[in-house]
Design a protein around this motif. Structure first.
Motif, PDB file in Angstrom:
ATOM      1  N   ALA A 247     -27.871 -15.019   6.566  1.00 46.20           N
ATOM      2  CA  ALA A 247     -28.658 -13.829   6.266  1.00 46.20           C
ATOM      3  C   ALA A 247     -27.868 -12.989   5.273  1.00 46.20           C
ATOM      4  CB  ALA A 247     -28.944 -13.026   7.529  1.00 46.20           C
ATOM      5  N   THR A 248     -28.577 -12.260   4.426  1.00 44.66           N
ATOM      6  CA  THR A 248     -27.928 -11.420   3.421  1.00 44.66           C
ATOM      7  C   THR A 248     -28.226  -9.956   3.707  1.00 44.66           C
ATOM      8  OG1 THR A 248     -28.087 -13.166   1.749  1.00 44.66           O
ATOM      9  CG2 THR A 248     -27.734 -10.916   0.966  1.00 44.66           C
ATOM     10  N   TYR A 249     -27.183  -9.143   3.665  1.00 46.19           N
ATOM     11  CA  TYR A 249     -27.325  -7.709   3.918  1.00 46.19           C
ATOM     12  C   TYR A 249     -26.331  -6.961   3.033  1.00 46.19           C
ATOM     13  CZ  TYR A 249     -27.351  -3.214   6.372  1.00 46.19           C
ATOM     14  OH  TYR A 249     -27.450  -1.876   6.677  1.00 46.19           O
ATOM     15  N   GLY A 250     -26.806  -5.983   2.317  1.00 47.14           N
ATOM     16  CA  GLY A 250     -25.933  -5.183   1.464  1.00 47.14           C
ATOM     17  C   GLY A 250     -25.203  -5.993   0.418  1.00 47.14           C
ATOM     18  N   GLY A 251     -25.851  -7.042  -0.094  1.00 46.49           N
ATOM     19  CA  GLY A 251     -25.235  -7.868  -1.120  1.00 46.49           C
ATOM     20  C   GLY A 251     -24.238  -8.888  -0.600  1.00 46.49           C
ATOM     21  N   VAL A 252     -24.063  -8.950   0.717  1.00 51.68           N
ATOM     22  CA  VAL A 252     -23.129  -9.900   1.336  1.00 51.68           C
ATOM     23  C   VAL A 252     -23.932 -10.936   2.120  1.00 51.68           C
ATOM     24  CG1 VAL A 252     -21.201 -10.181   2.943  1.00 51.68           C
ATOM     25  CG2 VAL A 252     -21.355  -8.119   1.515  1.00 51.68           C
ATOM     26  N   THR A 253     -23.599 -12.210   1.938  1.00 49.55           N
ATOM     27  CA  THR A 253     -24.246 -13.278   2.693  1.00 49.55           C
ATOM     28  C   THR A 253     -23.384 -13.647   3.898  1.00 49.55           C
ATOM     29  OG1 THR A 253     -25.353 -14.176   0.745  1.00 49.55           O
ATOM     30  CG2 THR A 253     -25.114 -15.644   2.636  1.00 49.55           C
ATOM     31  N   TYR A 254     -23.976 -13.562   5.074  1.00 48.79           N
ATOM     32  CA  TYR A 254     -23.301 -13.895   6.326  1.00 48.79           C
ATOM     33  C   TYR A 254     -23.805 -15.265   6.786  1.00 48.79           C
ATOM     34  CZ  TYR A 254     -22.226  -8.881   6.477  1.00 48.79           C
ATOM     35  OH  TYR A 254     -21.784  -7.614   6.183  1.00 48.79           O
TER      36      TYR A 254
ATOM     37  N   THR B 107     -19.736 -13.140  -1.272  1.00 45.95           N
ATOM     38  CA  THR B 107     -20.358 -12.223  -2.225  1.00 45.95           C
ATOM     39  C   THR B 107     -20.464 -12.928  -3.572  1.00 45.95           C
ATOM     40  OG1 THR B 107     -18.235 -11.282  -2.901  1.00 45.95           O
ATOM     41  CG2 THR B 107     -19.376 -10.226  -1.045  1.00 45.95           C
ATOM     42  N   PRO B 108     -21.392 -12.490  -4.420  1.00 49.68           N
ATOM     43  CA  PRO B 108     -21.506 -13.117  -5.741  1.00 49.68           C
ATOM     44  C   PRO B 108     -20.213 -13.034  -6.545  1.00 49.68           C
ATOM     45  CG  PRO B 108     -23.440 -11.769  -5.265  1.00 49.68           C
ATOM     46  CD  PRO B 108     -22.438 -11.481  -4.184  1.00 49.68           C
ATOM     47  N   ALA B 109     -19.450 -11.972  -6.337  1.00 51.42           N
ATOM     48  CA  ALA B 109     -18.240 -11.776  -7.136  1.00 51.42           C
ATOM     49  C   ALA B 109     -17.020 -12.480  -6.556  1.00 51.42           C
ATOM     50  CB  ALA B 109     -17.940 -10.284  -7.269  1.00 51.42           C
ATOM     51  N   GLY B 110     -17.083 -12.810  -5.259  1.00 53.58           N
ATOM     52  CA  GLY B 110     -15.903 -13.392  -4.618  1.00 53.58           C
ATOM     53  C   GLY B 110     -16.236 -14.669  -3.869  1.00 53.58           C
ATOM     54  N   GLY B 111     -15.205 -15.293  -3.334  1.00 55.62           N
ATOM     55  CA  GLY B 111     -15.394 -16.529  -2.599  1.00 55.62           C
ATOM     56  C   GLY B 111     -15.772 -16.285  -1.152  1.00 55.62           C
ATOM     57  N   MET B 112     -15.864 -17.374  -0.425  1.00 54.90           N
ATOM     58  CA  MET B 112     -16.218 -17.308   0.985  1.00 54.90           C
ATOM     59  C   MET B 112     -14.955 -17.059   1.809  1.00 54.90           C
ATOM     60  SD  MET B 112     -18.175 -20.223   3.194  1.00 54.90           S
ATOM     61  CE  MET B 112     -19.591 -20.067   2.110  1.00 54.90           C
ATOM     62  N   ARG B 113     -15.119 -16.279   2.896  1.00 55.32           N
ATOM     63  CA  ARG B 113     -13.982 -16.055   3.776  1.00 55.32           C
ATOM     64  C   ARG B 113     -14.456 -16.008   5.224  1.00 55.32           C
ATOM     65  NH1 ARG B 113     -13.147 -11.036   5.983  1.00 55.32           N
ATOM     66  NH2 ARG B 113     -14.468  -9.329   5.246  1.00 55.32           N
ATOM     67  N   LEU B 114     -13.549 -16.353   6.115  1.00 53.57           N
ATOM     68  CA  LEU B 114     -13.836 -16.298   7.540  1.00 53.57           C
ATOM     69  C   LEU B 114     -13.801 -14.847   8.003  1.00 53.57           C
ATOM     70  CD1 LEU B 114     -14.207 -17.728  10.325  1.00 53.57           C
ATOM     71  CD2 LEU B 114     -11.710 -17.789  10.480  1.00 53.57           C
ATOM     72  N   MET B 115     -14.889 -14.390   8.630  1.00 51.83           N
ATOM     73  CA  MET B 115     -14.951 -13.021   9.117  1.00 51.83           C
ATOM     74  C   MET B 115     -14.612 -12.932  10.593  1.00 51.83           C
ATOM     75  SD  MET B 115     -18.066 -10.227   9.104  1.00 51.83           S
ATOM     76  CE  MET B 115     -17.425  -9.237   7.747  1.00 51.83           C
TER      77      MET B 115
ATOM     78  N   ILE C  51     -18.513  -3.667  12.262  1.00 53.44           N
ATOM     79  CA  ILE C  51     -17.817  -3.994  11.019  1.00 53.44           C
ATOM     80  C   ILE C  51     -17.508  -2.711  10.256  1.00 53.44           C
ATOM     81  CG2 ILE C  51     -18.004  -5.264   8.840  1.00 53.44           C
ATOM     82  CD1 ILE C  51     -20.108  -7.051  10.313  1.00 53.44           C
ATOM     83  N   LYS C  52     -16.265  -2.612   9.804  1.00 50.96           N
ATOM     84  CA  LYS C  52     -15.836  -1.470   8.998  1.00 50.96           C
ATOM     85  C   LYS C  52     -15.125  -1.982   7.750  1.00 50.96           C
ATOM     86  CE  LYS C  52     -13.074   2.779   9.054  1.00 50.96           C
ATOM     87  NZ  LYS C  52     -12.219   3.678   9.843  1.00 50.96           N
ATOM     88  N   ASP C  53     -15.613  -1.590   6.601  1.00 51.14           N
ATOM     89  CA  ASP C  53     -15.012  -1.999   5.320  1.00 51.14           C
ATOM     90  C   ASP C  53     -14.848  -3.514   5.240  1.00 51.14           C
ATOM     91  OD1 ASP C  53     -14.805   0.688   4.598  1.00 51.14           O
ATOM     92  OD2 ASP C  53     -12.830   0.874   5.541  1.00 51.14           O
ATOM     93  N   GLY C  54     -15.862  -4.235   5.707  1.00 49.34           N
ATOM     94  CA  GLY C  54     -15.852  -5.689   5.613  1.00 49.34           C
ATOM     95  C   GLY C  54     -15.023  -6.395   6.663  1.00 49.34           C
TER      96      GLY C  54
END
Length: 373
Positions: A149-156, A169-177, A222-225
């Motif tokens: 799902a995508t929210y606020g420009g971030v794909t989860y 994110t479109p500007a960055g790579g994938m990371r484990l949250m 979630i706070k600041d990603g």
């Protein structure tokens, strides 16, 4: 004339060549998933090679798209891609060319590929070929199911196999949250809520089982990603909602405890023992809260309780609000689940209003908080 008659058998043979070339014997493909579960399905034995339906890749969580002009099928899933061309002898797994060990073909509107290639594509292991029984056996077939799902420009994206949550994110790579702590199975949904002070309250639900009687909640703040608080709770035959906030406070429950969290900072301002308050050794839903009351429902009995937050006094609301027939129904009925179907609507002053989902007659049931009338 004689020459024409001589040509007829030759023409018949030519017409029969495609059918002869596609002739295949019956076989079986038996395989197990790496997470457990065994499947046996039909296969075809052709020119000494066992072929299986490429639909097995879809069962493993890959989605197929067809390029009809190129006769190519592309299967895509979580961190997995497989490209196959009908009639070709090479394919691509995760972008790398590999030998098929046979020639894919279509049969009864299905694409068939060599079994050994399919096992390789799904990161499994070929175990054995029983020539007498015509059974090809494999193990360790992987699943590549995910939900995004995508929210606020971030794909989860959650990897359903291991419960890992990733962001991109479109500007960055994938990371484990975050690690949700368990495998996810079936009807997975995301719900995002932005708080007044910029936090994100993410709820991921998974309804699964047959007939979907399990309801698992994963909640993350979630706070600041970054995930600063998280919890999970499992309910059985229970589908109500947990309230996420009251006032400016966030609520996070694992079914047995409830944490009240300050917006903005994520600081835990209170921790409530739901088992002690409710008096039942069970998992609880939290259906309403304010500074002076708490509404909780035990999973098994399903009877909505009002807890006075000042005194700890417990009130079974169905006894206060429903007539004798509806009380009996709440105590005895097990369809769709045990308990009453009282639903909290709102508060006006010191009066709480409910509706009864068992009758849905539009009536509202008022309850005046004790000592405040």
């Amino acid at each position: 004339m004689k020459r024409l008659w001589l040509l007829v058998p030759v023409l018949l043979m030519v017409c029969m060549l495609p059918a002869m070339a596609s002739a295949a014997g019956t076989a079986y493909f038996k395989y197990t998933y790496d997470g457990g579960g065994q499947v046996t399905t039909n296969a075809l034995l052709k020119d000494g090679t066992v072929y299986v339906s490429a639909g097995i890749m879809e069962s493993a969580g890959l989605r197929v798209t067809w390029d009809k002009a190129q006769k190519q099928a592309m299967f895509r899933g979580w961190q997995k891609s497989v490209k196959v061309t009908v009639g070709g002898r090479t394919a691509a797994i995760d972008g790398k060319a590999v030998s098929l060990g046979g020639v894919p073909f279509r049969y009864r509107d299905e694409l068939y590929v060599p079994a050994r290639f399919l096992v390789q594509a799904l990161d499994g292991q070929s175990v054995s070929w029983d020539a007498q029984q015509r059974v090809y056996t494999a193990s360790g077939i992987h699943s590549y199911e995910s939900t995004s799902a995508t929210y606020g420009g971030v794909t989860y994206t959650v990897d359903k196999k291991n419960g890992k949550l990733y962001t991109a994110t479109p500007a960055g790579g994938m990371r484990l949250m975050a690690d949700l702590g368990s495998q996810l199975y079936d009807m997975v949904n995301f719900d995002f809520k932005k708080t007044g002070k910029g936090l994100i309250y993410l709820t991921i639900t998974d309804v699964y089982g047959e007939p979907h009687i399990n309801n698992k909640w994963y909640t993350l703040i979630i706070k600041d990603g970054m995930v600063i608080r998280q919890a999970s709770v499992h309910y059985w035959k229970r589908y109500g909602d947990n309230v996420k906030m009251y006032g400016s406070s966030l609520l996070l429950t694992d079914g047995r405890t409830l944490r009240v969290i300050e917006d903005g900072t994520g600081k835990v301002t209170a921790t409530l023992d739901l088992v002690k308050l409710g008096g039942e050794e069970d998992s609880y839903l939290v259906e309403g809260m304010d500074d002076d009351f708490l509404l909780i429902r035990p999973n098994d009995k399903g009877l909505l309780m009002l807890i006075d937050r000042h005194t700890g006094e417990k009130t079974l609301l169905y006894k206060e609000l429903l007539d004798p027939d509806q009380q009996e129904y709440a105590e005895m009925n097990d369809v769709p689940f045990f308990g009453d179907q009282l639903q909290y609507l709102r508060r006006e002053g010191n009066t709480l209003y409910f509706e009864n989902g068992a009758v849905r007659d539009g009536r509202e049931y008022p309850y005046v908080l004790k000592g405040m009338s």
